[in-house]
Design a protein around this motif. Structure first.
Motif, PDB file in Angstrom:
ATOM      1  N   PRO A 191       0.951  -1.213  -0.123  1.00  0.00           N
ATOM      2  CA  PRO A 191       0.124   0.108  -0.003  1.00  0.00           C
ATOM      3  C   PRO A 191       0.871   1.173  -0.014  1.00  0.00           C
ATOM      4  O   PRO A 191       0.334   2.198  -0.850  1.00  0.00           O
ATOM      5  CB  PRO A 191      -0.866  -0.220   1.156  1.00  0.00           C
ATOM      6  CG  PRO A 191      -0.206  -1.034   1.958  1.00  0.00           C
ATOM      7  CD  PRO A 191       0.556  -2.049   1.215  1.00  0.00           C
TER       8      PRO A 191
ATOM      9  N   PHE B  68      -6.153   8.852  -8.574  1.00  0.00           N
ATOM     10  CA  PHE B  68      -5.331   8.487  -9.384  1.00  0.00           C
ATOM     11  C   PHE B  68      -4.931   9.526 -10.544  1.00  0.00           C
ATOM     12  O   PHE B  68      -3.724   9.809 -10.607  1.00  0.00           O
ATOM     13  CB  PHE B  68      -5.185   7.247  -9.824  1.00  0.00           C
ATOM     14  CG  PHE B  68      -4.228   6.299  -9.054  1.00  0.00           C
ATOM     15  CD1 PHE B  68      -3.139   6.117  -8.781  1.00  0.00           C
ATOM     16  CD2 PHE B  68      -5.226   5.183  -8.763  1.00  0.00           C
ATOM     17  CE1 PHE B  68      -2.314   5.040  -7.994  1.00  0.00           C
ATOM     18  CE2 PHE B  68      -4.548   4.239  -7.901  1.00  0.00           C
ATOM     19  CZ  PHE B  68      -3.310   4.250  -7.688  1.00  0.00           C
TER      20      PHE B  68
ATOM     21  N   ARG C  74       0.027   2.271 -16.928  1.00  0.00           N
ATOM     22  CA  ARG C  74       0.795   1.179 -17.279  1.00  0.00           C
ATOM     23  C   ARG C  74       1.570   1.093 -18.646  1.00  0.00           C
ATOM     24  O   ARG C  74       0.906   1.413 -19.665  1.00  0.00           O
ATOM     25  CB  ARG C  74       0.122   0.029 -17.026  1.00  0.00           C
ATOM     26  CG  ARG C  74      -0.314  -0.211 -15.434  1.00  0.00           C
ATOM     27  CD  ARG C  74      -1.545  -1.327 -15.680  1.00  0.00           C
ATOM     28  NE  ARG C  74      -1.871  -1.875 -14.205  1.00  0.00           N
ATOM     29  CZ  ARG C  74      -2.337  -0.829 -13.507  1.00  0.00           C
ATOM     30  NH1 ARG C  74      -2.660   0.294 -13.501  1.00  0.00           N
ATOM     31  NH2 ARG C  74      -2.596  -1.239 -12.137  1.00  0.00           N
TER      32      ARG C  74
ATOM     33  N   SER D 237       6.389 -18.073  -4.077  1.00  0.00           N
ATOM     34  CA  SER D 237       6.145 -17.334  -5.339  1.00  0.00           C
ATOM     35  C   SER D 237       5.062 -17.944  -6.009  1.00  0.00           C
ATOM     36  O   SER D 237       4.828 -19.140  -5.754  1.00  0.00           O
ATOM     37  CB  SER D 237       7.356 -16.910  -6.229  1.00  0.00           C
ATOM     38  OG  SER D 237       7.683 -18.162  -6.822  1.00  0.00           O
TER      39      SER D 237
HETATM   40  N1  LIG Z   1       1.106   5.002  -9.938  1.00  0.00           N
HETATM   41  C1  LIG Z   1       0.326   4.178 -10.266  1.00  0.00           C
HETATM   42  N2  LIG Z   1       0.079   3.333  -8.906  1.00  0.00           N
HETATM   43  C2  LIG Z   1      -0.803   2.316  -9.052  1.00  0.00           C
HETATM   44  C3  LIG Z   1      -1.397   2.075  -9.978  1.00  0.00           C
HETATM   45  C4  LIG Z   1      -1.130   2.897 -11.293  1.00  0.00           C
HETATM   46  O1  LIG Z   1      -1.907   2.633 -12.287  1.00  0.00           O
HETATM   47  N3  LIG Z   1      -0.120   4.134 -11.083  1.00  0.00           N
HETATM   48  N4  LIG Z   1      -2.361   1.073 -10.077  1.00  0.00           N
HETATM   49  C5  LIG Z   1      -2.748   0.480  -9.010  1.00  0.00           C
HETATM   50  C6  LIG Z   1      -3.492  -0.883  -9.050  1.00  0.00           C
HETATM   51  S1  LIG Z   1      -4.515  -1.128 -10.186  1.00  0.00           S
HETATM   52  C7  LIG Z   1      -3.167  -1.858  -8.070  1.00  0.00           C
HETATM   53  S2  LIG Z   1      -4.081  -3.568  -8.295  1.00  0.00           S
HETATM   54  C8  LIG Z   1      -2.382  -1.570  -7.085  1.00  0.00           C
HETATM   55  C9  LIG Z   1      -1.767  -2.893  -6.596  1.00  0.00           C
HETATM   56  O2  LIG Z   1      -1.267  -2.660  -5.449  1.00  0.00           O
HETATM   57  P1  LIG Z   1      -0.661  -3.722  -4.325  1.00  0.00           P
HETATM   58  O3  LIG Z   1      -1.755  -5.017  -4.213  1.00  0.00           O
HETATM   59  O4  LIG Z   1      -0.356  -3.233  -3.012  1.00  0.00           O
HETATM   60  O5  LIG Z   1       0.622  -3.890  -5.017  1.00  0.00           O
HETATM   61  P2  LIG Z   1       1.386  -5.152  -5.501  1.00  0.00           P
HETATM   62  O6  LIG Z   1       2.302  -4.782  -6.659  1.00  0.00           O
HETATM   63  O7  LIG Z   1       0.339  -6.406  -6.170  1.00  0.00           O
HETATM   64  O8  LIG Z   1       2.187  -5.713  -4.129  1.00  0.00           O
HETATM   65  C10 LIG Z   1       2.697  -6.765  -4.122  1.00  0.00           C
HETATM   66  C11 LIG Z   1       3.593  -6.943  -2.884  1.00  0.00           C
HETATM   67  O9  LIG Z   1       3.376  -8.051  -2.232  1.00  0.00           O
HETATM   68  C12 LIG Z   1       4.776  -8.598  -2.247  1.00  0.00           C
HETATM   69  N5  LIG Z   1       4.964  -9.891  -3.120  1.00  0.00           N
HETATM   70  C13 LIG Z   1       5.211 -10.086  -4.373  1.00  0.00           C
HETATM   71  N6  LIG Z   1       5.118 -11.447  -4.671  1.00  0.00           N
HETATM   72  C14 LIG Z   1       4.511 -11.975  -3.543  1.00  0.00           C
HETATM   73  C15 LIG Z   1       4.173 -13.265  -3.254  1.00  0.00           C
HETATM   74  O10 LIG Z   1       4.180 -14.272  -3.944  1.00  0.00           O
HETATM   75  N7  LIG Z   1       3.630 -13.555  -2.070  1.00  0.00           N
HETATM   76  C16 LIG Z   1       3.545 -12.647  -1.239  1.00  0.00           C
HETATM   77  N8  LIG Z   1       3.130 -13.138   0.133  1.00  0.00           N
HETATM   78  N9  LIG Z   1       3.999 -11.351  -1.388  1.00  0.00           N
HETATM   79  C17 LIG Z   1       4.335 -11.104  -2.486  1.00  0.00           C
HETATM   80  C18 LIG Z   1       5.819  -7.700  -2.572  1.00  0.00           C
HETATM   81  O11 LIG Z   1       6.371  -7.267  -1.674  1.00  0.00           O
HETATM   82  C19 LIG Z   1       4.948  -6.575  -3.445  1.00  0.00           C
HETATM   83  O12 LIG Z   1       5.577  -5.328  -3.270  1.00  0.00           O
HETATM   84  O13 LIG Z   1      -1.290  -0.831  -7.217  1.00  0.00           O
HETATM   85  C20 LIG Z   1      -1.838   0.612  -7.669  1.00  0.00           C
HETATM   86  N10 LIG Z   1      -0.964   1.606  -7.734  1.00  0.00           N
END
Ligand SMILES: Nc1nc2c(c(=O)[nH]1)N[C@H]1C(S)=C(S)[C@@H](COP(=O)(O)OP(=O)(O)OC[C@H]3O[C@@H](n4cnc5c(=O)[nH]c(N)nc54)[C@H](O)[C@@H]3O)O[C@H]1N2
Ligand SMILES: Nc1nc2c(c(=O)[nH]1)N[C@H]1C(S)=C(S)[C@@H](COP(=O)(O)OP(=O)(O)OC[C@H]3O[C@@H](n4cnc5c(=O)[nH]c(N)nc54)[C@H](O)[C@@H]3O)O[C@H]1N2
Ligand code: SF4
Ligand code: SF4
Ligand code: SF4
Ligand code: SF4
Ligand code: SF4
Ligand SMILES: [Mo]
Lengths: 1075, 398, 308
Positions: free
Chosen positions: A662, A1064, A925, A707
């Motif tokens: 987050p 956003f 993206r 993973s």
């Molecule tokens: N600037 C900007 N920001 C955005 C967006 C954008 O378009 N622009 N898009 C947004 C959107 S659509 C979304 S869905 C969010 C996503 O936001 P989040 O769901 O918070 O982000 P993720 O990248 O999925 O976070 C994954 C985290 O989990 C950990 N991780 C990776 N693989 C695994 C695993 O296999 N197991 C476990 N337990 N942990 C793991 C890593 O530390 C990684 O940092 O981001 C948002 N943020």
């Protein structure tokens, strides 16, 4: 067969030599699948002294089909091995994401092996995420301040014990010598199901009581009745907050089926209501608007709305208007949607238009591009709707069907409430008129699905000018209503039809004015409206994050979905379709995995205040509320941590975070860092991660996870996939983390083993012996997953008539061979067979050998309709929404779409914040990256070593910027333009300017996925050893911290108070040259 | 490094000064060798990883030095042989012929080293000889050099014989080859028909002219360093005449080079289009300092001015600068021919240091360059020593 | 002292002329010999026929994916001797979405190290807001019919096969990089022996008990199968030090698979097949559309055709 010690290559090779021998001994029935695997010398491809070598990657025994998770599209993949290492990932040809049409499900794996499907570059780089040098193998415990990134390793069992027992866990960290931490054991205060149930019922009564004084009295009553258990409540004066169990919050970022079910089970075991996901950071308002649209009128009220959404049937639409949808770079997703489009575009079968402030790759293939101003989607949609309504280009036949019977008669599957009459009070639409209330029909006593009595009062529509009662779900008497109604009923009630209200909203501005608000040419706007209405039901508006992630996101999405209703395209081949998946939970069929004997249950207001009306609670204190309440949405990511920061509605004691970042992913994510570092507000923070991530680096404990290439999950589907599917993610490589023991079983450290160990230690119901019921243990992750696969194989008919065939002997051999390098803790044929049962075993293998269960392509449609229709009511007018109140302003939310300006939580337009900040900041993206997972993959690096701040040269000229120059991104709520990373560290938001004509002037954007400070980008220490971050991972800019902090809330971003979305694309920024 | 210091050098330096020069030159050479060895060690430890060339600019400094050395080799031989045959002042003696041959070979060997180290598979160098295709100018050249080397060696040996029927014919053959191979260096580039910048017949003329200039400058420098064979009025006059001749050869060759160079690049501006991006890059882009400062100013104008003075010391300096300038000139042919990709956007499509239209030599490359120079000078030194030794043995005048 | 005879005499002159003449003759002969077409060194005839069962058991579906159709055609082409096939590639620029799946597919398939790329995709922005366009052009090796890269190779390490594929024998290639300069399309890159991510997780402990994985990335150390042989690059062995380029995935063709970049083309913009098969998709596309080749004026006769 322990093959997990990769360091000792010798042992690996020996092992593999054994494996190869094993393989050699097995005779494949038709080993000519790749006939020239061993070309004889004279057959050589190239004559040279170097001998020919067989191509290992074409052999079925070197592949495991699974599902990608580099992004959430979850394409089917084929993980291909050399010497026990995944060296290649291609598309699984059985999976409709990668081949069009995909291979028939009955295809033998041997025949499928040489056929590769197509997947994107990230998917192909996936093993680099799995073999990331920064993967953690042991439990890490914080050894410095939060965010200082100093760790020690501790044994798994000790970590479990510490977290459950609590105490002075961080006595060795300076400043925390005397900090006592409450462990989970005491937080799981209420463990008695009966008490829980009784209290829950009493709290429901308190909430349902409208009278303030009576409410108070009920609270007092509650206190006396449950005097013995009041210590188990968060606050006895506010019993609606629920038991102290609720002070444990489970949160997640990316969570899929299977793991999701286990996490929920864990929450149920702990007795907390707090299990919250990340939906609102993603496309929240898309989900929750569609949920509101899909609320069904049953049992006399609107309920059962589904958290889901529709997308265009990409493959069959003749015209698609893509709005804020980044199809070729992102979305769900490039492999499966692009292939359905490009051929049709070239053949002329399909035409597309794009509305996006940015000229996307998708726009490069579009007939028209509308470069609208960010945040003005509803204006554009209303302008188009005005033209469509005034020119009668809507699907009148569909819109006038007032109930199911009418729909069926008209050859439709779904129907909408365009004709239903809405009561108008003070000129404002309110409730839907009930026939019984206005004397048009007699009320009827009926029974709900679960056998409860209720009074049915019926809706009202005008039928040729005559008010007529209508039973929305009636399948016998079709009611076809008048579309435009503005009248007063005989009893004096002023009414309008829903469509009439829409028309009036659309007529609030002239076409020119709407176009101007949206910043597009009227001509273009009308041209798209015209084109859109030329193809009947084979046209659609496909929307994604662009319209959704604004403070007005809910109504933007509603506007576009309403436009789809005008097209009458739901469930049509080529129209708006939804996802359909095969069930894995098996309730009433094979293994009931939802069964949770001894479940404690839970109750209380959630920590993010969702699913409940503020007004009903004992916390109600007028408007504005301290923070927003979300009666219509859930999984409000931007509230999870900031609510903890405000201790509103109550203080939280322990936070679990699974696979989320987050701090990185949220707009103004830096606000979360400050709170995560606050030991008082958040005494205990536990993360599950595969490495030290941008959020897990603030945790007290990090549990290593498997993973996506090492684990189980059920990926589910996406709305643009018409077939019924269930892709299975399954272990495809030997795990990186070390082993641990749970319930006496050796298993790799993982999310599952973490949950099982807590459950074991805390003796939570629903786990361990008889966890799922008699003789159905849950002591090993396989006992969940293998049964779930068995359910999938069994099908959805209780008699098993939908079961898949048995795998034949050749398939069995392939299956075994392909898993030869998986250690015992992950794969054991004997164990798996035992769990699934002898009879189901060959069917389980059948499913796993194909990477899931997939309906054949041809079965997706029946004539010009989809085979898996939505087939229900669509709320063009939403009574439920109209009955909710904005907790920041106290105003009733609108039940129909309208154009709203950008506003903060108090309903104020951010005029001050905009001042002196000329550019609107958006983000998007690139296909090259996802947020925080793909930066680990070096193959992607050469394609875009760092992202940039994209500006139109016209703006650059005005601002005096030079191409390639470094600028800092600064906003009114982040004037210093930096990330405050806690523990005294800062990261400036500096990026290089890139000129591009693809940006609408006045708008600047940056690609997601760069500018990391953890995830391998930053230095950290483990057990006193410093481990350096990799520089390339820190490259580029992540400008989320410049995004506006809501001036009214102060510790989170601006948000959509109805749909829950984060904002956003609304922030205004300045680019400050850096010297 | 000076070979033999006579009582009074042809330049009028006194012995004491020459002696201290000798120490300085020795120290310089040792430093050069040490640096060079370090460079070679780096090259063998890290392969090509420390080099600045890549895939879009595949050839760098060493190939530039290679063509420089080839030019000097050919130029020295042709001047020596033709001068000997025509009995021109300062060329007519066997010892003078031998000196030219030694310089020619001493320049050629380091060129091989440069190429060998540049190869991805150094040890496969010999397969150019064992399995060549003569459609490739590289293979053809390689054979040429090797045959030339043999011819030169035989000429050198024959020069110690009392009388030989074969010396002059072989010298003619050698001279023929040494006119050919510098020109072929030009063809080496010209043959790349898909490269507008290189695909121009003027390159062979340029390379030939520069070879003559380099040969002349090389001989002039060597003479300046070793001085005349023995004092005496007549010798001194002879030396002066020969130096003067070399000076004129160098001046004329440089001028010829410049005329053709002007023709080459000015065409680009009369017919803008085809190869102008490379020319723009060369004259006004990244490469302008190399072209204008190193090649034109330091390598042409200054040497011409120095050579036009009356001071023989300044001639030596001029010759030295001309050599350096031609090294730069080589790079102005080599690098710009490689920089302008034909496919727009290729560099951005897949970004990597090795996939850039940019080149500047790295430290390792310079160090290896030092090695080439050190080896060349050492060979020259040994050659001169051998010349004297063998001549004495044979009872010839040294 | 034989400094007496200054000028050449007649005998010497004749000898000199003879030497020069003979030398020239040998040189010309050598060139002419190598210019003449030589017999292919590749295997031909029956030994190169591949009877593959790929896709034989899968019934064609209606509107089969182009990928499957092309794979069927490929299997059919492989049943002919090598000299009867002529592989070509057709790229439909209208369908290319610039997704780089092909670029990385190729990197993965051939385990290309940093700095080596066979199929980059270029992106060009054209025009000014709001009238703009983006164009994507993938650039594999064109497998030219008159390849300018081949002639310059000093050691016959690269040649054009009977089936049209321009190949490199890594074991022969000396790494002179002449061919890199001779290819006008920049299709050849040199393997300088690098590996990905050499500086990741510096300082991490090693050994069985290590808390952080930290080891060198294993996926890049397994051998690749280019030209159906094992190449593991260990100890600076080939293809380290060699010129490298697209080879139409010969090793995949051998087992009845399409080239990787074709298989993984998300936009279905890349087509591959046998030009000698009149019914093949590539021939159909090539004849029905307005196809172009890149920089045709070099006369290389590229065998990769673009539909624009
Ligand atoms: N600037 C900007 N920001 C955005 C967006 C954008 O378009 N622009 N898009 C947004 C959107 S659509 C979304 S869905 C969010 C996503 O936001 P989040 O769901 O918070 O982000 P993720 O990248 O999925 O976070 C994954 C985290 O989990 C950990 N991780 C990776 N693989 C695994 C695993 O296999 N197991 C476990 N337990 N942990 C793991 C890593 O530390 C990684 O940092 O981001 C948002 N943020
Ligand atoms: N490569 C890649 N693919 C992914 C992901 C990823 O991280 N990387 N993540 C996956 C996830 S979690 C998600 S949610 C999806 C997201 O899929 P999309 O929503 O399709 O992707 P985004 O790039 O976020 O697209 C947002 C688009 O909206 C535009 N936009 C910005 N402001 C406005 C506006 O006010 N109105 C309109 N109409 N448009 C606007 C942006 O310019 C951008 O093109 O992608 C999935 N696929
Ligand atoms: S689109 Fe997403 S899920 Fe599909 S292959 Fe690419 S990264 Fe994986
Ligand atoms: S594209 Fe270049 S490398 Fe390929 S055959 Fe043609 S000239 Fe040779
Ligand atoms: S690099 Fe190799 S293939 Fe290319 S020309 Fe040199 S030897 Fe031939
Ligand atoms: S054909 Fe094979 S080698 Fe050539 S670009 Fe495509 S994937 Fe790479
Ligand atoms: S995979 Fe296909 S669509 Fe994607 S860049 Fe390559 S050719 Fe274009
Ligand atoms: Mo998302």
């Amino acid at each position: 067969m322990n093959n997990r010690d990769h360091d000792d290559t010798r042992s690996r090779r020996n092992f593999l030599a054994g494996g190869a021998l094993l393989g050699g001994a097995l005779l494949f029935g038709r080993s000519d699948a790749g006939a020239s695997n061993k070309p004889a010398k004279e057959n050589a491809v190239m004559r040279s002294p170097r001998p020919d070598a067989p191509y290992e990657l074409v052999k079925p025994e070197n592949m495991i089909y699974s599902a990608c998770l580099q992004c959430n599209t979850g394409c089917g993949i084929s993980c291909k091995h050399q010497n026990g290492i995944i060296t290649k990932i291609d598309g699984n040809p059985y999976n409709p994401w990668t081949l069009l049409p995909h291979l028939p499900y009955a295809t033998h794996p041997e025949d499928a092996a040489p056929v590769d499907g197509s997947i994107c570059l990230k998917g192909q780089s996936g093993m680099q995420t799995a073999y990331d040098p920064y993967r953690i193998r042991k439990v890490l415990k914080r050894a410095g301040k939060r965010g200082e990134n100093k760790w020690v390793t501790i044994p798994f069992d000790q970590a479990i014990k510490e977290i459950c027992d609590g105490g002075k866990l961080f006595a060795s960290v300076p400043g925390e010598e005397n900090r006592n931490i409450e462990g989970l054991s005491t937080l799981v205060a209420l463990r008695d199901a009966k008490t829980m149930k009784a209290m829950a019922a009493d709290v429901k009564a308190i909430l349902d009581e409208k009278d303030k004084d009576k409410k108070k009295a009920l609270v007092e009553e509650f206190k006396t009745k449950h005097a013995a258990n009041l210590d188990k409540l968060i606050d006895p004066n506010h019993p609606d907050l629920g038991p102290r169990n609720n002070q444990i919050v489970l949160s997640w970022g990316r969570l899929k089926g299977g793991r999701g079910d286990l996490y929920k089970r864990f929450a149920d075991g702990l007795g907390t209501v707090n299990a919250h996901g990340h939906t609102t950071v993603c496309q929240g308002s898309l989900y929750f608007t569609c949920k509101a649209i899909s609320e069904q009128y049953t049992g006399g009220k609107f309920t059962d709305g589904k958290k889901f959404y529709w997308q265009a049937d990409t493959e069959n639409s003749r015209f698609i208007f893509f709005v804020g949808a980044n199809l070729f770079e992102a979305n769900y997703g490039p492999p499966n949607r692009t292939v359905r489009l490009t051929g049709n575009l070239v053949s002329g079968h399909t035409k597309i238009a794009v509305a996006d402030p940015r000229f996307s790759k998708l726009a490069s293939k579009a007939w028209k591009w509308l470069p609208l101003k960010p945040g003005t989607d509803a204006a554009l949609a209303l302008g188009m709707m005005r033209w469509i309504l005034e020119n009668k280009r809507y699907d009148a036949k569909f819109l006038s069907c007032a109930n199911k019977a009418a729909a069926v008669a008209a050859g439709e599957t779904s129907w909408c409430n365009a004709t239903w009459l809405v009561e108008i009070k003070d000129g404002k639409p309110g409730k839907l008129v009930r026939a019984a209330d206005v004397g048009i029909a007699q009320p009827e006593q009926r029974k709900t699905k679960d056998d409860k009595e209720y009074t049915e009062k019926f809706m009202v529509v005008m039928v040729e000018g005559k008010p007529t009662a209508v039973d929305p779900n009636d399948t016998k008497t079709p009611v076809v209503g008048d579309l435009f109604v503005d009248t007063t009923l005989p009893n004096g009630t002023a009414v309008k039809s829903a469509l009439q209200i829409l028309l009036e909203n659309a007529q609030a501005h002239s076409l020119k004015e709407w176009a101007d608000i949206a910043g597009v040419r009227e001509f273009d706007m009308v041209a798209v409206a015209k084109e859109l209405t030329r193809y009947g039901k084979q046209a659609a508006v496909d929307v994604h994050r662009g319209p959704a992630q604004h403070t007005n996101g809910f109504y933007n999405v509603l506007a576009w979905m309403t436009l789809n209703m005008l097209l009458g395209n739901f469930d049509a081949k080529g129209g708006m379709i939804k996802a359909t998946t095969w069930d894995t939970m098996g309730k009433g069929k094979l293994f009931d995995l939802a069964a949770h004997p001894g479940k404690t249950g839970s109750f209380g207001i959630s920590s993010i205040r969702h699913g409940v009306d503020y007004e009903k609670t004992t916390l109600f204190q007028g408007y504005p509320a301290k923070r927003n309440w979300y009666p219509l949405s859930s999984d409000v990511y931007e509230e999870i941590i900031p609510s903890i920061g405000d201790a509103y509605p109550y203080p939280v004691k322990a936070l679990f975070m699974y696979m989320g970042a987050p701090t990185y992913s949220l707009p103004a994510g830096q606000t979360n860092i400050e709170i995560l570092c606050n030991l008082e507000r958040l005494p205990l923070f536990i993360a599950s991660d595969i490495l030290i991530g941008t959020s897990s680096m603030y945790a007290d404990y990090i549990f290593p996870d498997l993973s996506y290439l090492e684990r189980w999950e059920f990926q589910g589907s996406h709305p643009s996939v018409p077939n019924k599917v269930q892709p299975v993610r399954q272990p495809a490589m030997a795990p990186i983390p070390e082993d641990c023991t749970v319930f006496g079983n050796r298993v790799p450290l993982s999310f599952e083993s973490m949950i099982l160990a807590f459950a074991e230690y805390l003796k939570l119901p629903g786990f361990g012996e008889n966890g799922f019921g008699k003789d159905l243990d849950l002591k090993h992750p396989d006992e969940f997953y293998i049964r779930a696969v068995a359910n999938l194989a069994f099908g959805e008919k209780p008699d098993g008539s939908q079961a898949v065939p048995d795998a034949d002997e050749r398939e069995m051999r392939i299956f075994r061979e392909a898993r030869r390098f998986l250690p015992e803790g992950v794969y054991s044929e004997a164990r798996w067979k035992k769990i699934s049962g002898e009879k189901m075993w060959p069917k389980v293998v059948y499913v796993l050998n194909r990477g899931g269960r997939f309906e054949d392509h041809a079965k997706a449609y029946k004539g010009d309709r989809v085979a898996h229709p939505y087939a229900a009511l669509l709320n063009l007018y939403q009574e439920k929404t109209a009955s909710t109140v904005h907790a920041g302003t106290g105003k009733r939310n609108a039940g129909i779409t309208a154009y709203m300006p950008i506003m903060d939580f108090h309903g104020k337009e951010p005029v001050d914040l905009r001042k002196d900040h000329a550019l609107v900041l958006i983000t998007h993206r690139s296909i090259i990256h996802t947020k925080s997972r793909t930066i680990a993959d070096p193959w992607l690096n050469p394609l875009l070593p760092e992202n940039a701040v994209l500006v139109n040269p016209a703006d650059a000229r005005k601002l005096g910027l030079k191409e390639g120059q470094s600028v800092k991104v600064v906003s009114a709520t982040n004037p210093s333009g930096e990330w405050d990373l806690g523990a005294g560290r800062k990261k400036p938001m500096i990026g290089k300017v890139a000129f591009t004509q693809t940006m609408r002037p006045g708008v600047t954007s940056f690609v997601l996925g760069f500018g990391h400070w953890a995830t391998g980008a930053g230095d950290f220490s483990v057990d006193g050893t410093l481990i350096k971050g990799e520089k390339r991972r820190a490259a580029g800019i992540h400008a989320n911290a410049a995004m506006w902090v809501d001036p009214a809330l102060k510790n989170t971003c601006m948000l959509d108070p109805v749909g829950g979305s984060v904002s956003f694309y609304d922030t205004h920024v300045r680019l400050v040259p850096v010297v | 490094m000076t070979a033999h210091v006579s009582a009074k050098s042809g330049f009028g330096w006194d012995t004491g000064a020459a002696a201290s020069w000798s120490v300085i030159l020795w120290l310089l050479w040792i430093a050069l060798l040490a640096a060079g060895l370090y460079g070679v060690a780096l090259r063998f430890t890290y392969g090509h990883q420390l080099a600045g060339y890549g895939s879009y600019v595949p050839w760098g400094l060493w190939i530039g030095l290679y063509f420089l050395a080839i030019g000097m080799s050919g130029g020295a031989f042709v001047l020596g042989a033709v001068g000997y045959i025509l009995d021109l002042p300062g060329f007519g003696k066997r010892s003078e012929l031998r000196l030219a041959i030694v310089l020619s070979v001493a320049a050629l060997i380091p060129a091989f080293i440069g190429v060998a180290l540049d190869l991805g598979h150094t040890w496969r160098l010999f397969s150019i000889l064992t399995s060549p295709t003569f459609t490739s100018m590289m293979a053809f050249n390689a054979w040429m050099y090797n045959i030339f080397l043999v011819v030169a060696a035989v000429c050198w040996l024959l020069s110690f014989a009392r009388d030989s029927l074969w010396l002059k014919p072989l010298l003619v053959l050698g001279a023929f080859m040494s006119v050919l191979f510098p020109s072929q260096s030009g063809v080496f580039f010209e043959a790349v028909r898909t490269n507008d910048f290189w695909h121009s017949p003027i390159l062979s003329v340029l390379f030939l002219a520069s070879a003559i200039a380099l040969g002349g400058a090389g001989l002039l420098l060597v003479r300046a360093l070793i001085g005349p064979e023995r004092g005496g009025e007549e010798v001194e006059a002879e030396t002066a005449r020969s130096l003067n001749l070399l000076r004129i050869v160098v001046i004329v060759a440089i001028v010829v080079y410049e005329v053709f160079e002007f023709a080459e690049y000015s065409i680009a501006f009369w017919s803008p289009g085809a190869h102008s991006p490379n020319v723009v890059f060369l004259l006004f882009g990244d490469y302008w300092p190399v072209f204008w400062l190193l090649h034109i100013l330091l390598g042409v104008i200054v040497p011409l001015v120095l050579l036009l003075t009356a001071s023989k010391g300044l001639w030596a300096l001029g010759a030295f600068l001309a050599v350096v300038g031609f090294a730069a000139a080589r790079m102005t042919v080599l690098v710009p021919g490689q920089i302008a990709g034909q496919i727009p956007g290729l560099q951005a499509a897949f970004q990597d240091v090795r996939l850039a239209y940019h080149y500047s030599p790295t430290a390792m490359e310079y160090l290896v360059g030092c090695f080439m120079v050190a080896v060349g000078t050492a060979l020259l030194y040994v050659g001169i020593k051998l010349n004297r030794l063998l001549a004495q043995r044979a009872g010839l005048s040294v | 002292m034989t400094e007496s005879k200054k000028r050449m005499d007649r005998r010497e002159f004749v000898l000199a002329a003879g030497l020069v003449g003979a030398g020239t003759a040998v040189g010309v002969a050598a060139i002419v010999k190598d210019r003449l077409k030589t017999e292919p060194i590749d295997p031909t005839g029956e030994g190169t026929v591949r009877n593959l069962s790929v896709l034989k058991n899968i019934k064609p579906q209606e509107h089969e994916d182009f990928l499957v159709r092309m794979q069927r055609e490929l299997v059919a082409a492989m049943a002919k001797p090598v000299e009867k096939r002529h592989w070509i590639m057709v790229i439909d620029i209208r369908k290319c979405i610039g997704c780089f799946a092909c670029t990385i597919g190729c990197v993965a398939e051939n385990k290309l190290p940093p700095g080596v790329v066979y199929r980059p995709v270029t992106t060009q922005e054209i025009g000014e807001f709001p009238n703009i366009q983006i164009r994507f052009v993938p650039r594999p090796c064109m497998h030219c019919n008159t390849p300018s890269c081949v002639a310059v190779c000093p050691v016959k390490a690269t040649w054009k096969r009977p089936d049209g594929v321009v190949v490199i024998d890594y074991d022969k290639c000396i790494g002179c990089r002449y061919c890199l300069n001779a290819c006008p399309y920049g299709a050849r890159t040199s393997d300088f022996g690098r590996y990905y991510s050499s500086d990741a997780a510096e300082g991490a402990r090693t050994g069985k008990d290590r808390p952080v994985e930290g080891r060198t990335l294993p996926w890049q150390h397994e051998p690749n199968n280019e030209y159906a042989k094992n190449w593991d690059r260990k100890d600076h062995s080939s293809p380290v030090g060699n010129a490298r380029k697209c080879h139409f995935c010969l090793h995949r063709l051998e087992v009845g698979q399409l080239p990787m970049c074709v298989t993984t083309c998300i936009g279905r913009a890349t087509y591959f097949g046998d030009e000698n098969d009149p019914n093949s998709l590539v021939v159909e596309l090539k004849t029905k559309n307005n196809v172009q080749t890149l920089i045709p004026h070099w006369g290389n006769q590229p065998q990769c055709f673009y539909i624009v």
